[in-house]
Design a protein around this motif. Sequence first.
Motif, PDB file in Angstrom:
ATOM      1  N   MET A  66      -3.625  -5.051 -16.247  1.00 52.06           N
ATOM      2  CA  MET A  66      -2.540  -5.951 -15.845  1.00 52.06           C
ATOM      3  C   MET A  66      -2.877  -6.652 -14.532  1.00 52.06           C
ATOM      4  SD  MET A  66      -0.020  -6.407 -17.872  1.00 52.06           S
ATOM      5  CE  MET A  66       1.071  -5.719 -19.119  1.00 52.06           C
ATOM      6  N   LEU A  67      -3.390  -5.894 -13.577  1.00 50.05           N
ATOM      7  CA  LEU A  67      -3.678  -6.489 -12.273  1.00 50.05           C
ATOM      8  C   LEU A  67      -4.815  -7.501 -12.360  1.00 50.05           C
ATOM      9  CD1 LEU A  67      -2.402  -6.260  -9.510  1.00 50.05           C
ATOM     10  CD2 LEU A  67      -4.208  -4.689  -8.853  1.00 50.05           C
ATOM     11  N   LYS A  68      -5.736  -7.265 -13.276  1.00 52.40           N
ATOM     12  CA  LYS A  68      -6.816  -8.234 -13.505  1.00 52.40           C
ATOM     13  C   LYS A  68      -6.221  -9.552 -14.022  1.00 52.40           C
ATOM     14  CE  LYS A  68     -11.294  -9.291 -14.155  1.00 52.40           C
ATOM     15  NZ  LYS A  68     -11.213 -10.536 -14.928  1.00 52.40           N
ATOM     16  N   ILE A  69      -5.234  -9.457 -14.912  1.00 52.56           N
ATOM     17  CA  ILE A  69      -4.555 -10.650 -15.423  1.00 52.56           C
ATOM     18  C   ILE A  69      -3.840 -11.373 -14.286  1.00 52.56           C
ATOM     19  CG2 ILE A  69      -2.668 -11.454 -16.909  1.00 52.56           C
ATOM     20  CD1 ILE A  69      -3.406  -9.148 -18.837  1.00 52.56           C
ATOM     21  N   VAL A  70      -3.183 -10.592 -13.442  1.00 50.75           N
ATOM     22  CA  VAL A  70      -2.454 -11.161 -12.307  1.00 50.75           C
ATOM     23  C   VAL A  70      -3.428 -11.877 -11.367  1.00 50.75           C
ATOM     24  CG1 VAL A  70      -1.101 -10.611 -10.246  1.00 50.75           C
ATOM     25  CG2 VAL A  70      -0.569  -9.483 -12.419  1.00 50.75           C
ATOM     26  N   LYS A  71      -4.533 -11.228 -11.049  1.00 51.14           N
ATOM     27  CA  LYS A  71      -5.520 -11.820 -10.132  1.00 51.14           C
ATOM     28  C   LYS A  71      -6.137 -13.079 -10.720  1.00 51.14           C
ATOM     29  CE  LYS A  71      -9.813 -10.785  -7.649  1.00 51.14           C
ATOM     30  NZ  LYS A  71      -9.312 -11.155  -6.316  1.00 51.14           N
ATOM     31  N   ASP A  72      -6.502 -13.021 -12.005  1.00 50.41           N
ATOM     32  CA  ASP A  72      -7.158 -14.162 -12.648  1.00 50.41           C
ATOM     33  C   ASP A  72      -6.255 -15.390 -12.719  1.00 50.41           C
ATOM     34  OD1 ASP A  72      -9.422 -12.670 -12.961  1.00 50.41           O
ATOM     35  OD2 ASP A  72      -9.137 -12.261 -15.097  1.00 50.41           O
ATOM     36  N   SER A  73      -4.939 -15.167 -12.652  1.00 55.22           N
ATOM     37  CA  SER A  73      -3.997 -16.289 -12.705  1.00 55.22           C
ATOM     38  C   SER A  73      -3.959 -17.057 -11.389  1.00 55.22           C
ATOM     39  CB  SER A  73      -2.586 -15.781 -13.028  1.00 55.22           C
ATOM     40  OG  SER A  73      -2.009 -15.143 -11.887  1.00 55.22           O
ATOM     41  N   GLY A  74      -4.518 -16.457 -10.332  1.00 55.45           N
ATOM     42  CA  GLY A  74      -4.477 -17.082  -9.019  1.00 55.45           C
ATOM     43  C   GLY A  74      -3.264 -16.688  -8.206  1.00 55.45           C
ATOM     44  N   PHE A  75      -2.429 -15.811  -8.754  1.00 52.14           N
ATOM     45  CA  PHE A  75      -1.217 -15.378  -8.049  1.00 52.14           C
ATOM     46  C   PHE A  75      -1.570 -14.579  -6.795  1.00 52.14           C
ATOM     47  CE2 PHE A  75       1.861 -12.013  -7.154  1.00 52.14           C
ATOM     48  CZ  PHE A  75       3.045 -12.732  -7.036  1.00 52.14           C
ATOM     49  N   LYS A  76      -0.834 -14.830  -5.726  1.00 55.59           N
ATOM     50  CA  LYS A  76      -0.930 -14.046  -4.508  1.00 55.59           C
ATOM     51  C   LYS A  76       0.489 -13.806  -4.006  1.00 55.59           C
ATOM     52  CE  LYS A  76      -5.428 -15.899  -3.111  1.00 55.59           C
ATOM     53  NZ  LYS A  76      -6.206 -16.586  -2.048  1.00 55.59           N
ATOM     54  N   GLY A  77       0.819 -12.560  -3.737  1.00 57.62           N
ATOM     55  CA  GLY A  77       2.167 -12.275  -3.270  1.00 57.62           C
ATOM     56  C   GLY A  77       2.563 -10.844  -3.561  1.00 57.62           C
ATOM     57  N   TYR A  78       3.870 -10.641  -3.724  1.00 57.47           N
ATOM     58  CA  TYR A  78       4.405  -9.289  -3.893  1.00 57.47           C
ATOM     59  C   TYR A  78       4.437  -8.847  -5.350  1.00 57.47           C
ATOM     60  CZ  TYR A  78       5.834  -8.832   0.963  1.00 57.47           C
ATOM     61  OH  TYR A  78       5.837  -8.701   2.333  1.00 57.47           O
ATOM     62  N   ILE A  79       4.065  -7.590  -5.545  1.00 56.75           N
ATOM     63  CA  ILE A  79       4.193  -6.925  -6.839  1.00 56.75           C
ATOM     64  C   ILE A  79       5.219  -5.812  -6.646  1.00 56.75           C
ATOM     65  CG2 ILE A  79       3.020  -5.604  -8.639  1.00 56.75           C
ATOM     66  CD1 ILE A  79       0.427  -6.993  -7.838  1.00 56.75           C
ATOM     67  N   GLY A  80       6.297  -5.858  -7.411  1.00 51.63           N
ATOM     68  CA  GLY A  80       7.397  -4.933  -7.203  1.00 51.63           C
ATOM     69  C   GLY A  80       7.332  -3.687  -8.069  1.00 51.63           C
ATOM     70  N   ILE A  81       7.473  -2.535  -7.446  1.00 46.21           N
ATOM     71  CA  ILE A  81       7.570  -1.266  -8.182  1.00 46.21           C
ATOM     72  C   ILE A  81       8.928  -1.180  -8.840  1.00 46.21           C
ATOM     73  CG2 ILE A  81       7.746   1.240  -7.912  1.00 46.21           C
ATOM     74  CD1 ILE A  81       5.800   0.979  -5.540  1.00 46.21           C
ATOM     75  N   GLU A  82       8.941  -0.884 -10.156  1.00 42.02           N
ATOM     76  CA  GLU A  82      10.204  -0.651 -10.859  1.00 42.02           C
ATOM     77  C   GLU A  82      10.022   0.569 -11.776  1.00 42.02           C
ATOM     78  OE1 GLU A  82      13.751  -3.338 -12.628  1.00 42.02           O
ATOM     79  OE2 GLU A  82      11.784  -3.713 -13.516  1.00 42.02           O
ATOM     80  N   TYR A  83      10.367   1.716 -11.246  1.00 43.87           N
ATOM     81  CA  TYR A  83      10.207   2.969 -11.998  1.00 43.87           C
ATOM     82  C   TYR A  83      11.453   3.237 -12.819  1.00 43.87           C
ATOM     83  CZ  TYR A  83       9.945   7.932 -13.031  1.00 43.87           C
ATOM     84  OH  TYR A  83       9.951   9.151 -13.685  1.00 43.87           O
ATOM     85  N   GLU A  84      11.249   3.563 -14.116  1.00 48.86           N
ATOM     86  CA  GLU A  84      12.374   3.827 -15.014  1.00 48.86           C
ATOM     87  C   GLU A  84      12.181   5.116 -15.817  1.00 48.86           C
ATOM     88  OE1 GLU A  84      13.117   0.534 -17.609  1.00 48.86           O
ATOM     89  OE2 GLU A  84      14.379  -0.482 -16.144  1.00 48.86           O
ATOM     90  N   GLY A  85      11.284   5.969 -15.392  1.00 47.57           N
ATOM     91  CA  GLY A  85      10.992   7.166 -16.173  1.00 47.57           C
ATOM     92  C   GLY A  85      12.033   8.261 -16.058  1.00 47.57           C
ATOM     93  N   ASN A  86      11.884   9.272 -16.917  1.00 41.80           N
ATOM     94  CA  ASN A  86      12.819  10.399 -16.953  1.00 41.80           C
ATOM     95  C   ASN A  86      12.154  11.742 -16.634  1.00 41.80           C
ATOM     96  OD1 ASN A  86      15.156   8.888 -17.796  1.00 41.80           O
ATOM     97  ND2 ASN A  86      14.197   8.724 -19.819  1.00 41.80           N
ATOM     98  N   VAL A  87      10.827  11.784 -16.629  1.00 36.25           N
ATOM     99  CA  VAL A  87      10.120  13.045 -16.377  1.00 36.25           C
ATOM    100  C   VAL A  87      10.073  13.338 -14.880  1.00 36.25           C
ATOM    101  CG1 VAL A  87       7.953  14.296 -16.623  1.00 36.25           C
ATOM    102  CG2 VAL A  87       8.759  12.824 -18.487  1.00 36.25           C
ATOM    103  N   LEU A  88       9.588  12.390 -14.120  1.00 34.27           N
ATOM    104  CA  LEU A  88       9.558  12.529 -12.666  1.00 34.27           C
ATOM    105  C   LEU A  88      10.899  12.102 -12.080  1.00 34.27           C
ATOM    106  CD1 LEU A  88       6.062  10.960 -11.838  1.00 34.27           C
ATOM    107  CD2 LEU A  88       6.620  13.380 -12.138  1.00 34.27           C
ATOM    108  N   SER A  89      11.220  12.624 -10.920  1.00 37.98           N
ATOM    109  CA  SER A  89      12.410  12.149 -10.219  1.00 37.98           C
ATOM    110  C   SER A  89      12.157  10.715  -9.780  1.00 37.98           C
ATOM    111  CB  SER A  89      12.694  13.026  -8.995  1.00 37.98           C
ATOM    112  OG  SER A  89      11.698  12.821  -8.000  1.00 37.98           O
ATOM    113  N   GLU A  90      13.199  10.021  -9.362  1.00 35.91           N
ATOM    114  CA  GLU A  90      13.012   8.638  -8.931  1.00 35.91           C
ATOM    115  C   GLU A  90      12.072   8.549  -7.729  1.00 35.91           C
ATOM    116  OE1 GLU A  90      16.966   6.301 -10.466  1.00 35.91           O
ATOM    117  OE2 GLU A  90      17.182   7.456  -8.609  1.00 35.91           O
TER     118      GLU A  90
END
Length: 339
Positions: free
Chosen positions: A296-320
């Motif tokens: 995914m990050l390779k796709i992001v880099k190849d697009s020329g994007f520079k900026g913030y990548i936001g963490i969005e955790y939605e799992g149920n195994v680990l705590s938030e």
Amino acid sequence: MKQSIIIAAVSLLFIISCRTKSASNSESDTITETSQEMEVQTPDFQISLAQWSFHKAYLGTLKEGNWDWFMKTLQESPDDILLGEADPKDFPEMAAKFGINSIELVNTFYYGKADDQAFWEDFKKRCDAAGVTVGLIMCDVLGNLGDADPEARKRTVENHHKWVDIAKFLGAHSIRVNAAGEGSAEEVAANAVDGLKQLGEYGATQGINIIVENHGGYSSNGTWLAGIMAEVNMDNVGTLPDYGNFCIERSSDGCANEYDRYKGMSELMPYAKGVSAKSHDFDEQGNEIHTDFYKMLKIVKDSGFKGYIGIEYEGNVLSEEEGIAATLALLNKAIDSIQ
């Protein structure tokens, strides 16, 4: 004799002046070189934290997942949806504990505060105290920008205005919206283009971007959403590609029709003004088992994007807290691998 002394004095002053100027230029060159080094060293990617990562902390058990109750209560008494132990106003401090200095708010956690200027003034002070800035506000439950009814679509646009204003006050760059509506893919697309253009025009007056997330339904089809962006064709209207939101149709057993997430990211990244790194579960090596973060990050880099990548955790195994930390560690490793 006097003339010789004067000539000598003038010569001395000239020499001193030249040396001072040379030293000044040398210092200036050093400062310029240092500035250039600082610019070169600025990372292409920085990490932000989406507030939805703490939704359980804010919402609690949510009446055992009763979303009908949630929607009704949100409209009638919005603060009553907050059944958890944490308070959304403390989000800046919660993010700062992870060493993260940019946050992405969710408007439903502040639904009753939209017209409360005193609240937002206090919130901004909390951000400043924590050393945190607001990057964007994720906006939901304000109507459909792709509504088939022109009047309803106009009301939806107007419902977003106050959140554009809040975003400007907080120093954010964008609000995240949804391109949703009823009808065929072609009909919803045409209506969403109109709604986004209207909202984009207002956003431009405030210096705020209007960005659309792949968020279920037609919007999770990368080709469909990219087509809308091309049709809108406005500098301040773009996308917020989400690693994991490519389910077009759901059933009682889960996702019945899922778009290829890597293809979708490739299609949406040319219009991206932010990126959402969705995570759920991790293997023993710390890799997300549903999404290849490195790919995914390779796709992001190849697009020329520079900026913030936001963490969005939605799992149920680990705590938030554990899930956020695991996503942060994985993102940092992925970023280091391509820098």
